[in-house]
Design an enzyme around this catalytic site. Structure first.
Site, PDB file in Angstrom:
ATOM      1  N   LEU A  92       0.814  -1.190   0.103  1.00 40.55           N
ATOM      2  CA  LEU A  92      -0.060  -0.089  -0.031  1.00 40.55           C
ATOM      3  C   LEU A  92       0.763   1.281   0.076  1.00 40.55           C
ATOM      4  CD1 LEU A  92      -2.790  -1.096   2.724  1.00 40.55           C
ATOM      5  CD2 LEU A  92      -2.820  -1.109   0.349  1.00 40.55           C
ATOM      6  N   HIS A 108       0.277 -12.246   8.474  1.00 39.37           N
ATOM      7  CA  HIS A 108       1.493 -12.798   8.006  1.00 39.37           C
ATOM      8  C   HIS A 108       1.892 -14.015   8.692  1.00 39.37           C
ATOM      9  CE1 HIS A 108       5.684 -12.550   6.641  1.00 39.37           C
ATOM     10  NE2 HIS A 108       6.306 -13.055   7.526  1.00 39.37           N
TER      11      HIS A 108
HETATM   12  C1  GRF Z   1      -1.693 -16.256   4.272  1.00 40.64           C
HETATM   13  O1  GRF Z   1      -0.859 -17.449   4.399  1.00 40.64           O
HETATM   14  C2  GRF Z   1      -1.375 -15.150   4.788  1.00 40.64           C
HETATM   15  O2  GRF Z   1      -0.402 -15.400   5.780  1.00 40.64           O
HETATM   16  C3  GRF Z   1      -0.374 -14.307   3.782  1.00 40.64           C
HETATM   17  O3  GRF Z   1      -1.212 -14.676   2.571  1.00 40.64           O
HETATM   18  C4  GRF Z   1      -1.710 -16.009   2.680  1.00 40.64           C
HETATM   19  C5  GRF Z   1      -3.141 -15.716   2.440  1.00 40.64           C
HETATM   20  O4  GRF Z   1      -3.915 -16.980   2.067  1.00 40.64           O
HETATM   21  N1  GRF Z   1      -0.422 -12.889   4.069  1.00 40.64           N
HETATM   22  P1  GRF Z   1      -5.494 -16.956   1.626  1.00 40.64           P
HETATM   23  O5  GRF Z   1      -5.504 -16.180   0.467  1.00 40.64           O
HETATM   24  O6  GRF Z   1      -6.052 -16.388   2.697  1.00 40.64           O
HETATM   25  O7  GRF Z   1      -5.691 -18.442   1.716  1.00 40.64           O
END
Ligand code: GRF
Length: 199
Positions: A92, A108
């Protein structure tokens, strides 16, 4: 409160949030799902749940801020009080972060401040840590850096691959992301410097 979820991919976290709204665990409405990727399965999940979607192609915007301004215009229309990043693969702009300061959350897949960036699971596994797990945090001007709201510990097993470990991290993500959103919507999240206190 109206919330918006920004996604680029599969959307399993979006799905967990949709379910948590449906059962009333999160007392809010998902007013909009935004994606920078028209092929994201997250969009199908949103449509199946009857949630409005918006796809914006970054290539249609000359600079990051122009893209972000278009997103913000749409969030404002919906009077969004919380922006949830769920696998949104774009940084962003400072403009966006200022507009929604302390009202943007991210998840994360590692225990911050360790293993920032897009390879959090792989890096943790290769480093040899015995405990890892997801972090929900507010978004500030630096990558994977803002005040931490919730974390969950996941044990790394000797025979783990990136895939098996990610699977268990996802299970925890699907618990703590809805939980963090619930707490925020209920006004129970207080930021004091870098520390986030839950009341
Ligand atoms: C997750 O593992 C999150 O930690 C990261 O991106 C992934 C997204 O997975 N930021 P999803 O699209 O919600 O299945």
């Amino acid at each position: 409160m109206n919330i918006a979820v920004l996604c680029s991919g599969n959307g399993t976290n979006l799905q967990a949030i949709i379910e948590a709204v449906k059962t009333g665990f999160i007392p809010a409405k998902i007013a909009l799902v935004v994606s920078d990727n028209g092929g994201a399965y997250a969009l199908t999940r949103a449509k199946n749940a009857g949630i409005e979607t918006l796809v914006l192609n970054p290539k249609d915007y000359p600079v990051r801020e122009a893209f972000d301004k278009e997103v913000i215009k749409n969030l404002s229309k919906k009077e969004v009080g919380l922006v949830v990043l769920a696998g949104f693969m774009r940084l962003l702009s400072p403009y966006f972060i200022n507009e929604y300061r302390n009202r943007i959350m991210n998840i994360h897949p590692a225990l911050l401040p360790s293993f920032k960036g897009t390879r959090g699971v792989k890096d943790a596994l290769e480093y040899g840590v015995k405990i890892t797990g997801p972090t929900v945090h507010f978004v500030d001007d630096k990558l994977d850096h803002g005040p931490i709201i919730l974390q969950s510990a996941v044990e790394v097993k000797d025979d783990d691959t990136e895939e098996t470990l990610l699977g268990r991290i996802h299970q925890e993500e699907h618990k703590i992301y809805p939980q963090a959103i619930k707490l925020f919507v209920e006004g129970r999240v207080k930021i004091e410097g870098r520390r986030v206190k839950i009341t």
